[in-house]
Design a protein around this motif. Structure first.
Motif, PDB file in Angstrom:
ATOM      1  N   VAL A 317      54.560  75.473  49.532  1.00  0.00           N
ATOM      2  CA  VAL A 317      54.796  76.739  48.916  1.00  0.00           C
ATOM      3  C   VAL A 317      53.449  77.046  48.323  1.00  0.00           C
ATOM      4  CG1 VAL A 317      57.249  76.191  48.696  1.00  0.00           C
ATOM      5  CG2 VAL A 317      55.545  75.231  46.808  1.00  0.00           C
ATOM      6  N   LEU A 318      52.406  76.513  48.376  1.00  0.00           N
ATOM      7  CA  LEU A 318      51.174  76.861  47.645  1.00  0.00           C
ATOM      8  C   LEU A 318      50.412  77.990  48.320  1.00  0.00           C
ATOM      9  CD1 LEU A 318      49.774  76.274  44.970  1.00  0.00           C
ATOM     10  CD2 LEU A 318      48.438  74.684  46.244  1.00  0.00           C
ATOM     11  N   GLU A 319      50.723  78.133  49.451  1.00  0.00           N
ATOM     12  CA  GLU A 319      49.865  79.269  50.322  1.00  0.00           C
ATOM     13  C   GLU A 319      49.713  80.710  49.573  1.00  0.00           C
ATOM     14  OE1 GLU A 319      51.156  79.492  54.063  1.00  0.00           O
ATOM     15  OE2 GLU A 319      51.387  77.435  54.538  1.00  0.00           O
ATOM     16  N   GLY A 320      48.514  81.095  49.399  1.00  0.00           N
ATOM     17  CA  GLY A 320      48.357  82.276  48.870  1.00  0.00           C
ATOM     18  C   GLY A 320      48.503  82.622  47.298  1.00  0.00           C
ATOM     19  N   ALA A 388      61.206  79.739  42.914  1.00  0.00           N
ATOM     20  CA  ALA A 388      62.597  79.680  43.411  1.00  0.00           C
ATOM     21  C   ALA A 388      62.518  78.974  44.804  1.00  0.00           C
ATOM     22  CB  ALA A 388      63.504  80.663  43.741  1.00  0.00           C
ATOM     23  N   GLU A 389      61.592  78.996  45.499  1.00  0.00           N
ATOM     24  CA  GLU A 389      61.366  78.536  47.194  1.00  0.00           C
ATOM     25  C   GLU A 389      61.234  76.846  46.929  1.00  0.00           C
ATOM     26  OE1 GLU A 389      61.427  77.796  50.914  1.00  0.00           O
ATOM     27  OE2 GLU A 389      62.251  79.757  49.797  1.00  0.00           O
ATOM     28  N   ARG A 390      60.346  76.643  45.857  1.00  0.00           N
ATOM     29  CA  ARG A 390      60.058  75.388  45.541  1.00  0.00           C
ATOM     30  C   ARG A 390      61.435  74.560  45.197  1.00  0.00           C
ATOM     31  NH1 ARG A 390      56.053  72.492  41.087  1.00  0.00           N
ATOM     32  NH2 ARG A 390      56.488  70.374  41.737  1.00  0.00           N
ATOM     33  N   VAL A 391      62.170  75.078  44.258  1.00  0.00           N
ATOM     34  CA  VAL A 391      63.395  74.623  43.934  1.00  0.00           C
ATOM     35  C   VAL A 391      64.320  74.311  44.954  1.00  0.00           C
ATOM     36  CG1 VAL A 391      65.270  74.623  42.380  1.00  0.00           C
ATOM     37  CG2 VAL A 391      62.994  75.081  41.674  1.00  0.00           C
TER      38      VAL A 391
END
Length: 619
Positions: A317-320, A388-391
């Motif tokens: 999820v870290l991209e950008g 939220a995407e990480r969760v």
């Protein structure tokens, strides 16, 4: 008590009171589960407004607040965005972002933090605590601000977290390897940290060489330096050797009669031959079932900043977003949870960033089957795609491909070792050969299958020689399970628009706000048998709201408090008291109109509060 003075303080001192109430609006497409506002929450919106929106449901309910606010280093690019009624501060809105050249950046930071800390304190339970990560840029100002808001008597500790695993040799003065965690209790008299689990090393200190029925023990010195009037006497060992008093300058810890009783009970160790200076046995069964937390937190126990970035890369999820966030490792917040929460705690993070707090809460629940709840607030645009995407991925599980690294050699190289360069090169070559990467080897498939790594990476950086084996891997991480509701902030409740009927909020939103303003408490879950219009139970009343967000209803007789409706509410309150073995409480009823006199209402134990719609009812 000394007071911290900063530009704008007089305007933000009570700014939290002027912040409008905005209801939480659930977006079911972005959450997991039914979208229940009483469960885990991720709120996308300005955190000052979001904290005000949380008050009706969570005032006095939050057990742990963990926040990682801007450190105000001058390089973060954070913006001051509060709409404070001050001409000077309105100018600040046009001078964003706050950078190192801004001569008022410390004033702006304090003005930003003050109203948020005030609201966070209102949300905390009496046994709650707040943990704030900072560095040397603002930690001293934060201490003074916290003393004013929470009371200096409620300051607990300033923990030091070792955030870097190696020194920065490029630093001009010192390699800054730590951050702070400020710990403040809502009421220090009621708050205590939990004990940490005992380590294997601590347990290993205990043994039972003499078969003592009390179990494993370790021994402690019988002598001490503190002066003690009955602490000087002779001791005869079981072997017959006479010890003429304690060592010079010391005293026996216990008086002679107590010592003889302990010896009789087998609590004194004389050595295997019975000829040693006596020592006191300390039994594993009698020590604290845990260890007292310390203020020094080393990265080996709670992780470092590189761990945090590595976790986000693994989740994918870290991209950008590499430059806009400074995540904390999951292990760091796990330690905070271990110390300051229990299995049913509510945990709030109003500077949520990458969502590490939710990750740590879900991990803790999976570990002990707990029912902790998290509330995250994030105002940046990445609230959905990162926070939220990480969760979502942590809950459901995720496939990831990355590089698995194993450190084969790590050594600090000083000048003396640098002069032995040939020896170090030989060590590196030996490691490569051991792993099948010897110079001149002919590649073949059988050899490749036996190799543990795809390549060996050798690096000399910041005075550290590091040899790592690297291997590309593709795996799927199992999900931790759980649910959360994703929310945004609705339009503010506007009294003028309410009076005119121009803007009518949902029943739930208006009810939560009215309950909080009328009782000062947070809206509790309603019992299953509660009839329609029931909001919740306060300390001294049952609260009801007769309302629908439709002008036609509000102007009709159906919206009025009638005799039959008063009887129904009164009867339910009495039945509820009988079922719960409690007292019969009055009913506080919000409604546009009533068809009963105050005397009739009093006879039914009802207090009526008119909604503003009564002003235009006949218009």
């Amino acid at each position: 008590m000394p007071e911290i003075v900063f530009k704008g303080k007089e305007y933000v001192y009570n700014h939290h009171l002027t912040v409008p109430y905005r209801p939480l609006v659930v977006d079911k497409s972005k959450g997991i589960g039914p979208g229940d506002l009483s469960g885990n929450l991720i709120v996308h919106g300005d955190n000052l407004h979001a904290l005000k929106a949380l008050l009706p449901r969570y005032a006095g309910q939050v057990d742990l607040v963990f926040i990682d606010p801007p450190y105000n280093t001058g390089n973060e690019g954070w913006c001051y965005s509060d709409n404070v009624n001050s001409p000077i501060m309105k100018e600040w809105l046009s001078s964003n972002p706050v950078d190192g050249e801004d001569m008022l950046r410390h004033d702006k930071w304090l003005c930003m933090m003050w109203p948020r800390l005030v609201l966070l304190r209102e949300l905390m339970s009496d046994k709650g605590s707040i943990w704030i990560t900072l560095d040397d840029n603002e930690v001293h100002r934060a201490r003074m601000m916290l003393d004013e808001i929470f009371g200096e008597e409620n300051f607990v500790a300033a923990c030091v977290w070792q955030k870097n695993f190696s020194p920065k040799n490029t630093a001009q003065f010192f390699s800054e390897d730590h951050d702070y965690l400020l710990v403040v209790a809502k009421d220090k008299k009621q708050w205590r940290p939990n004990l940490l689990e005992r380590t294997e090393g601590m347990e290993a200190r205990y043994a039972n060489p003499d078969g003592d029925p009390r179990g494993p023990w370790t021994s402690g010195d019988l002598s001490a330096r503190n002066s003690y009037s009955e602490g000087v006497y002779d001791i005869t060992c079981p072997s017959g050797r006479l010890i003429e008093g304690p060592p010079p300058g010391t005293y026996w810890r216990v008086k002679k009669s107590k010592f003889l009783d302990m010896d009789k009970e087998g609590r004194i160790w004389w050595g295997a031959d019975g000829n040693n200076q006596p020592r006191i046995k300390r039994y594993l069964s009698e020590v604290k079932q845990g260890r007292t937390p310390q203020t020094l937190w080393f990265y080996e126990e709670v992780g470092h900043t590189q761990d945090a970035k590595k976790t986000l890369l693994e989740i994918g999820v870290l991209e950008g977003n590499e430059s806009s966030i400074t995540p904390k490792p999951v292990g760091l917040i796990e330690r905070v949870l271990e110390l300051a929460s229990n299995e049913d705690s509510i945990i709030l993070d109003s500077f949520a960033g990458s969502g590490t707090t939710a990750h740590a809460v879900l991990k803790a629940n999976a570990k002990d089957n707990g029912n902790r709840k998290f509330i995250l607030v994030e105002g940046e645009d990445y609230a959905d795609k990162l926070t939220a995407e990480r969760v979502r991925r942590v809950i459901d599980g995720y496939a990831w491909s990355g590089t698995q690294r194993e450190t084969l050699l790590e050594e600090k190289i000083n000048w003396a070792q640098f002069r032995k360069a040939d020896e170090w090169l030989a060590k590196v070559d030996a490691l490569k050969a051991r792993e099948g990467f010897a110079e001149g080897d002919l590649a073949d498939r059988a050899t490749d299958r036996r190799k543990r790594f795809d390549r060996i990476n050798v690096e000399l950086k910041d005075g550290i020689l590091r040899v790592e084996g690297e291997k590309k891997v593709s795996e799927r991480a199992d999900g931790l399970g759980g649910e959360f509701a994703y929310c945004t902030l609705g339009e503010p409740l506007d009294i003028e628009k309410l009076l005119s009927g121009e803007s009518l909020p949902a029943w739930e939103a208006l009810g939560a706000w009215l309950f909080h303003t009328a009782t000062g408490g947070s809206l509790p879950p309603a019992p299953r048998d509660a009839p329609r219009w029931y909001l919740g139970e306060a300390k001294d009343a049952h609260v009801w709201l007769i309302y629908e967000p439709r002008l036609a209803f509000l102007k009709s007789p159906d919206a009025a408090l009638t005799l039959s409706r008063a009887t129904e509410l009164s009867t339910w309150a009495k039945d509820h008291a009988a079922r719960t073995a409690g007292e019969v409480k009055r009913c506080l009823v919000f409604a546009p109109a009533k068809y009963l006199s105050n005397k009739q209402l009093a006879e039914h134990g009802i207090e009526y509060a008119a909604l503003p719609f009564a002003l235009y009812r006949n218009g």
